[in-house]
Design an enzyme around this catalytic site. Structure first.
Site, short mmCIF file in Angstrom:
data_model
loop_
_atom_site.label_atom_id
_atom_site.label_comp_id
_atom_site.label_asym_id
_atom_site.label_seq_id
_atom_site.Cartn_x
_atom_site.Cartn_y
_atom_site.Cartn_z
N ASP A 152 0.84 -1.20 0.00
CA ASP A 152 0.00 0.00 0.00
C ASP A 152 0.87 1.24 0.00
OD1 ASP A 152 -1.95 1.89 0.22
OD2 ASP A 152 -2.55 1.36 2.28
N LYS A 207 1.30 8.08 0.50
CA LYS A 207 1.65 8.09 1.92
C LYS A 207 2.96 8.84 2.12
CE LYS A 207 -0.31 3.66 3.40
NZ LYS A 207 -1.32 4.24 4.30
N GLU A 248 -7.95 2.36 0.29
CA GLU A 248 -8.18 1.35 -0.75
C GLU A 248 -8.75 0.05 -0.20
OE1 GLU A 248 -5.36 1.78 0.78
OE2 GLU A 248 -5.01 -0.30 1.36
N ARG A 260 -11.15 -0.70 1.89
CA ARG A 260 -12.62 -0.80 1.86
C ARG A 260 -13.14 -1.06 0.45
NH1 ARG A 260 -13.00 5.10 4.44
NH2 ARG A 260 -11.16 4.17 5.40
N1 BES Z 1 -3.28 0.18 5.13
C1 BES Z 1 -3.68 1.43 5.66
C2 BES Z 1 -3.97 1.40 7.15
C3 BES Z 1 -2.82 1.12 8.06
C4 BES Z 1 -2.19 2.16 8.74
C5 BES Z 1 -2.41 -0.17 8.31
C6 BES Z 1 -1.17 1.89 9.61
C7 BES Z 1 -1.37 -0.43 9.18
C8 BES Z 1 -0.75 0.60 9.83
C9 BES Z 1 -4.94 1.91 4.96
O1 BES Z 1 -5.11 1.50 3.65
C10 BES Z 1 -4.90 3.39 4.94
O2 BES Z 1 -4.06 3.94 4.30
N2 BES Z 1 -5.83 4.01 5.65
C11 BES Z 1 -5.93 5.40 5.71
C12 BES Z 1 -7.38 5.74 5.60
C13 BES Z 1 -7.68 7.17 5.35
C14 BES Z 1 -7.13 7.63 4.04
C15 BES Z 1 -9.17 7.33 5.40
C16 BES Z 1 -5.33 5.89 7.02
O3 BES Z 1 -5.32 5.14 8.00
O4 BES Z 1 -4.85 7.00 7.07
ZN ZN Z 2 -4.14 -0.22 3.14
MN MN Z 3 -4.13 2.79 2.28
#
Ligand code: BES
Ligand code: ZN
Ligand code: MN
Length: 513
Positions: free
Chosen positions: A273, A280, A352, A354
């Site tokens: 991801d 990110k 992504e 969801r």
């Molecule tokens: N895979 C991440 C969530 C995650 C964060 C997993 C830290 C493990 C450790 C997920 O896809 C993500 O990026 N979520 C975003 C959601 C937001 C954009 C609504 C997040 O947590 O910031």
């Molecule tokens: Zn993710």
């Molecule tokens: Mn993500």
């Protein structure tokens, strides 16, 4: 290869290279824990002063090694702290056993004499020791040679000859195998695990597990990108579009004869991801090979359920995609149509998980299972809320209660979080599509995600596990947890299915005349 045996014997007389005993602390200081009495007796009045000259307090996580110089049969004694004597729970014993496993070096044989006078404790000692000893060395040049590892591990228990004890001892080893296999999947870096190779390796493991007489019969179906297209899985295709390796979905089916209920497990399988165009920050990206932990855990949970022969139909759905950037990647503002026709406006390509879960949940729900459990490294919000060792648990009341009970048996920490009413409004706030994938409000992002997923469950009983925290250990080893993948969730899902099997057999048991 290591052999594991359960035996009832005195740790003072056992011949092994190392004997492990526990020390807990009560009001008067450190005291030898159950199972180690014979060792303390062998030292007699010298034992307490010995502990105090070592500075050993019995605090959890503490270890000390001492040459026994003939006081007991084993040449080396390993002491491990168990913490408060009044809080000697299976969880504490499991953690201490894990710590002890990591402290053992260069021993061909090990005898573990930690508190194990109940079947639950036999299980805790076995699981803790086996989980704690795991290290991920696939990419290391200098690793301990296999011949250096203990060839024989003996778990000592006063109830070793009781059937309940041996049953828990065997069961613990099967659980550990599934959890370690999950850790192993998660620890593989994303350059060696992409959606097609992940699916291929599941196919290979399936072939291995189902081969030969007496092996469980497990069905497997793999969707490639064309099949996903044909089946209208716009979420998985949208997320996977930017990657050089196309998306997949794997479905496993365990359908034992006479099963009267059906549990569907759905796990997020993002092999990497990057966040996509909503990229990110560099530091957040480093551990993102972990983002397929949910998929790995439902796959290994199903394999374990089949090996245990649990009399419940179980399907495991693992949507797999890599969230990358390219000319073919989805953009913020795109509208995706997921299976079943619901349109979703993508406002943040980093939300992504969801999107791929939506397709998989719809597919799972089409079979009308009795309950759906999904598991995903879904949101950083949940980590902010609960820390990195507790999973968020959301869903319909009864399913949540049952998962909570299973987690308790499994020794996994989770906390029930709500899906507040306002979320229904927030997820439908898109001006162009049926649903908004994400909104500008920062608060309660993990609950928003839960509300979003609920839209795809067709009103069925459902529980959602957000394991963004506990699915991966970014720090050093602690207790029975190694760095990297943890295997979190596998045991809870299997206990959940086992409990439902148990309840069903009580329902159908002939009433006493
Ligand atoms: N895979 C991440 C969530 C995650 C964060 C997993 C830290 C493990 C450790 C997920 O896809 C993500 O990026 N979520 C975003 C959601 C937001 C954009 C609504 C997040 O947590 O910031
Ligand atoms: Zn993710
Ligand atoms: Mn993500």
């Amino acid at each position: 290869m290591t052999t594991y045996t359960l035996r009832s014997a005195s740790p003072a007389k056992t011949r092994a290279d190392v004997v492990i005993v526990g020390v807990s602390k009560d009001g008067k200081g450190p005291t030898i824990a159950l199972g180690g009495e014979d060792v303390a007796a062998a030292y007699g009045r010298k034992f307490k002063p010995l502990l105090s000259s070592l500075g050993f307090t019995g605090r959890a996580g503490e270890t000390a090694k001492l040459p026994t110089s003939g006081t007991i049969n084993a040449p080396l004694l390993l002491l491990v702290g168990l913490g408060d004597a009044k809080k000697l729970t299976p969880a504490a014993v499991r953690r201490a056993a894990g710590v002890a496993a990591r402290a053992v070096t260069n021993a061909a044989s090990v005898a573990v004499a930690l508190p194990a006078d109940s079947p639950e404790l036999v299980r805790a000692v076995t699981e803790g020791y086996l989980l704690g000893g795991y290290t991920f060395t696939d990419y290391k040049r200098d690793t301990r040679p296999e011949s250096d590892k203990a060839g024989e591990v003996v778990v000592l228990s006063s109830i070793a000859r009781k059937q309940e004890a041996t049953a828990q001892f065997e069961r613990a080893q099967l659980f550990v195998e599934a959890q370690l296999a999950t850790r192993q999947w998660v620890n593989l870096p994303a350059n060696d695990l992409n959606p097609p190779s992940f699916a291929d390796q599941v196919v290979a493991r399936h072939a291995e597990l189902t081969k030969g007489r007496g092996a469980p019969k497990i069905g497997i179906t793999v969707w490639d990108e064309k099949a996903l297209e044909a089946d209208g899985c716009g979420g998985i295709l949208g997320v996977g579009g930017g990657s050089a390796t196309p998306p997949r979905m794997v479905k496993l089916t365990w359908e034992p004869e006479g099963a009267t209920q059906h549990v569907a497990l759905v796990g997020k399988g993002i092999t990497y991801d990057s966040g996509g165009y909503s990229i990110k920050p560099a530091a957040s990206m480093v551990s993102m090979k972990e983002d397929m932990a949910g998929a790995a855990s439902v796959i290994e949970a199903l394999f374990l359920i089949a090996r245990l022969g649990l009399p419940v139909k179980v399907t495991a759905w693992a949507p797999m995609a890599e969230n990358m950037i390219s000319g073919a990647a989805m953009r913020p503002g795109d509208v995706l149509t997921v299976r079943g026709g619901t349109t979703v406006e993508v406002t943040n390509t980093d939300a992504e998980g969801r999107l791929i879960l939506a397709d998989a949940l719809v597919m799972a729900a089409e079979e009308k299972p009795d309950v759906i459990v999904d598991i995903a490294t879904l949101t950083g919000h949940m980590v902010v809320a609960l820390g990195d060792k507790v999973a968020g648990l959301l869903g319909t009341d009864e399913a949540v209660e049952q998962v909570e009970a299973a987690a308790k048996t499994a020794g996994e920490a989770m906390w029930h979080m709500p899906i507040p009413e306002e979320m229904s409004e927030r997820i439908t706030s898109s001006k162009v599509a049926d649903l908004a994938q994400h909104d500008a409000v920062r608060w309660g992002g993990g609950l928003f995600a839960g509300a979003f997923l609920r839209e795809f469950t067709d009103g069925l009983p459902w529980a959602h596990l957000d394991i963004a925290g506990p699915g991966f250990n970014t720090g050093g080893a602690h207790g029975y947890t190694s760095p990297g993948g943890t295997g979190f969730g596998v045991a809870t899902m299997v206990e959940f299915v086992a409990a439902r099997a148990e309840a069903a057999s009580e329902d159908t048991a002939p009433a006493d005349a």
